[in-house]
Motif scaffolding. Structure first.
Motif, short mmCIF file in Angstrom:
data_model
loop_
_atom_site.label_atom_id
_atom_site.label_comp_id
_atom_site.label_asym_id
_atom_site.label_seq_id
_atom_site.Cartn_x
_atom_site.Cartn_y
_atom_site.Cartn_z
N PRO A 126 42.10 7.95 12.49
CA PRO A 126 41.50 8.15 13.81
C PRO A 126 42.56 8.02 14.91
O PRO A 126 43.49 7.22 14.82
N GLY A 127 42.39 8.83 15.93
CA GLY A 127 43.34 8.81 17.03
C GLY A 127 44.48 9.79 16.89
O GLY A 127 45.28 9.95 17.82
N THR A 128 44.57 10.49 15.74
CA THR A 128 45.60 11.50 15.56
C THR A 128 44.99 12.88 15.79
O THR A 128 43.79 13.09 15.59
N PRO A 129 45.81 13.86 16.22
CA PRO A 129 45.28 15.21 16.44
C PRO A 129 44.64 15.82 15.20
O PRO A 129 43.63 16.52 15.29
N GLY A 130 45.23 15.56 14.03
CA GLY A 130 44.68 16.12 12.81
C GLY A 130 43.28 15.60 12.53
O GLY A 130 42.37 16.36 12.15
N TYR A 131 43.09 14.29 12.72
CA TYR A 131 41.77 13.70 12.52
C TYR A 131 40.77 14.28 13.52
O TYR A 131 39.63 14.63 13.16
N ALA A 132 41.20 14.40 14.75
CA ALA A 132 40.29 14.92 15.79
C ALA A 132 39.84 16.33 15.45
O ALA A 132 38.67 16.69 15.63
N LEU A 133 40.76 17.15 14.95
CA LEU A 133 40.40 18.53 14.61
C LEU A 133 39.37 18.56 13.48
O LEU A 133 38.38 19.29 13.54
N LEU A 134 39.58 17.72 12.46
CA LEU A 134 38.66 17.73 11.32
C LEU A 134 37.31 17.11 11.69
O LEU A 134 36.27 17.53 11.16
N ALA A 135 37.32 16.12 12.57
CA ALA A 135 36.07 15.46 12.94
C ALA A 135 35.17 16.34 13.78
O ALA A 135 33.98 16.04 13.94
N GLU A 136 35.70 17.44 14.30
CA GLU A 136 34.86 18.37 15.08
C GLU A 136 33.81 19.05 14.22
O GLU A 136 32.74 19.42 14.71
N GLY A 137 34.13 19.25 12.95
CA GLY A 137 33.20 19.92 12.05
C GLY A 137 32.27 18.93 11.36
O GLY A 137 32.32 17.71 11.59
N ARG A 138 31.41 19.45 10.52
CA ARG A 138 30.47 18.61 9.78
C ARG A 138 31.21 17.89 8.66
O ARG A 138 31.83 18.53 7.81
#
Length: 528
Positions: free
Chosen positions: A137-149
């Motif tokens: 959490p807090g990384t751009p990669g996590y943020a991108l993946l968390a946008e989806g289901r």
């Protein structure tokens, strides 16, 4: 299995996700270092008739391209880029993806974490494979993946130094001298890939282009000799002239020799274009391109010999030279066309061809082969039909479409067929088929070729996962090769050489022993 609750925080929740058919296809794991490695080490229990596989792809040090290659290998497809992987899985006829769970630890340690995350998101949206990603959490990669289901599994572990709790999976070693073929072939292939992707300006004498063309196979093979062989197979004639002899020396212990290769951009002799179908007729190689043009090349050195004048408008699905010099062609609609040779054709053969052509007008074929007095056709339902002077013989050989057939003119003529089921089967028309496949893989067969040679009948088979096998059938001897890019077509010469047609290359391979002594000597044993 040890207690997952006591020994691996987060494991119980992750196993619950794995067993829930309604759960999102993507699971994000946080605060549980080493959990994905542990899960990979404890294989899944069989579920019904099919077993779910767990494929571990450590992301540390990987680019999006390197990740795509590794994932493609596990799922039985070929991908030249991240976009190619998504397209291949969307159209693949193999069901391996649906039975595979990808375990992707250490997204934070990837060489291109955001690009890798974008690839993972595309795969998750596709819905054909399940993915478990260790992300922070807090990384751009996590943020991108968390946008989806997705499902999030939190191991409730204290934060470690740095942006995330690391997987125990080590990253790749440092990149070698990317202009030194010996160093490149001996180094960690993940580090080599990352080095070349990170340096798009310097082609390193042609090594970079060759590596990026064949990289999926180069990352999968073991040992410098096989990597040198793979680089030789796709090295263009514009490369540094010192590379070819250096790679040839490095590949000295490999079981193959590259006789010649013609790559996109080559000028002397020129590259004949992308290949859709291949066939060998004596010393001539027939190569059909994507638009239906059939070029003639000298099989010994790929010299251009002109073009085949034929009546097909549009792509050619298969080429089948007959012993009398006639060439049969199967068009994209499954219909038969004929190009007569220089010698007059006996009337009975002409009548046979006309009868087959009339049949395929009503019932289109999917594969084609020919020997003296016989035309062999495959169909979309898995059956093979041998039209001969003495009548029609048929056999249901495959579950699913027949994708390739080959016929061998020997003391007892026989047929080999391949299908979307991945099996290659042998059948003598008029008799029962062999009960077991001659060979098979978990990927559709894309091309077959066979002929009689001084060593007995030889069969070449190519699959959609990029693998090619050359079989000496009577000796039960086999050699395997993967060029890296998708294999579109194969052919074999009368002396047993293997010819491959790719999107950006055509090449001829010979067994190492025969390349040295001119053809004598026993068959090389099958690889371990």
């Amino acid at each position: 299995m040890p207690s997952v609750r006591a020994e691996r925080p987060g494991a119980a929740a992750l196993l619950g996700w794995l067993t829930d058919p309604e759960a999102p296809r993507l699971c994000l794991v946080t605060g549980a270092p080493g959990l994905l490695d542990w899960l990979a080490a404890h294989g899944p229990r069989a579920a019904g008739r099919r077993r779910t596989a767990r494929a571990l792809v450590p992301l540390a040090g990987r680019t999006a391209l390197g990740t795509a290659w590794a994932v493609a290998d596990h799922l039985g497809v070929v991908a030249g880029s991240a976009d190619d992987l998504v397209r291949a899985l969307a159209t693949s006829e193999t069901g391996r993806a649906a039975r595979t769970v990808l375990l992707l630890p250490a997204l934070h340690a990837a060489a291109e974490p955001e690009a890798v995350a974008a690839l993972i998101a595309d795969l998750a949206r596709l819905g054909r494979v399940r993915l478990v990603v260790e992300a922070s959490p807090g990384t751009p990669g996590y943020a991108l993946l968390a946008e989806g289901r997705s499902t999030v599994v939190d191991g409730d572990q204290p934060a470690s130094d740095g942006p995330a709790g690391p997987s125990r999976t080590p990253g790749p070693s440092g990149a070698p001298d990317l202009s030194d073929p010996a160093a490149v072939c001996a180094a960690d292939p993940v580090a080599v890939t990352t080095g070349y992707v990170s340096d798009p300006v310097d082609d390193h004498g042609g090594l970079r282009t060759a590596w990026l063309r064949a990289g999926q196979a180069l990352c999968a093979v073991r040992g410098p000799a096989d990597r040198a062989l793979g680089l030789l197979a796709v090295l263009g004639d514009g490369a540094d002239p010192r590379l070819r002899p250096a790679l040839r020396d490095l590949a000295a212990s490999a079981p193959w020799r590259v006789r010649w290769t013609r790559v996109a951009g080559d000028v002397a002799p020129p590259w004949p274009g992308p290949v859709a179908a291949l066939a060998a007729q004596g010393g001539t190689l027939l190569a059909a391109d994507l638009g239906g043009t059939v070029r003639l090349l000298a099989a010994d050195d790929a010299r251009p010999l002109g073009q085949l004048d034929h009546p097909v408008t549009g792509p050619v699905r298969a080429l089948a030279p007959a012993p009398d010099g006639t060439v049969l062609l199967l068009d994209e609609r499954g219909r038969l066309h004929t190009v007569r040779g220089r010698q007059p054709r006996p009337p009975y053969l002409q009548r046979l061809t006309e009868a087959v052509s009339a049949t395929l007008t009503r019932h289109p074929g999917t594969a084609l082969a020919a020997i003296a007095g016989s035309v062999v056709v495959g169909d979309r339902l898995g059956s093979v039909h041998a039209f001969g002077l003495t009548g029609l013989h048929q056999a249901a050989l495959h579950s699913g479409r027949v994708t390739a057939v080959a016929a061998v003119e020997s003391a007892t003529p026989f047929v080999c067929s391949g299908g979307t089921d991945g099996a290659v089967r042998r059948w003598t028309p008029g008799k029962d088929p062999d009960p077991e496949p001659l060979t098979e893989r978990r990927s559709p067969v894309v091309s077959l070729a066979a002929t009689e040679t001084p060593h007995g009948p030889v069969l070449a088979a190519a699959w959609a996962d990029g693998t090619v096998e050359l079989h000496r059938i009577e000796q039960h001897a086999r050699l395997t090769f993967r060029p890296g890019p998708p294999v579109r077509a194969v052919a074999v010469t009368e002396d047993g050489a293997l010819l491959l047609g790719l999107d950006e290359a055509v090449l001829r391979l010979e067994r190492a022993r025969e390349a040295r002594d001119g053809g004598s000597g026993p068959a090389h044993p099958p690889p371990a």
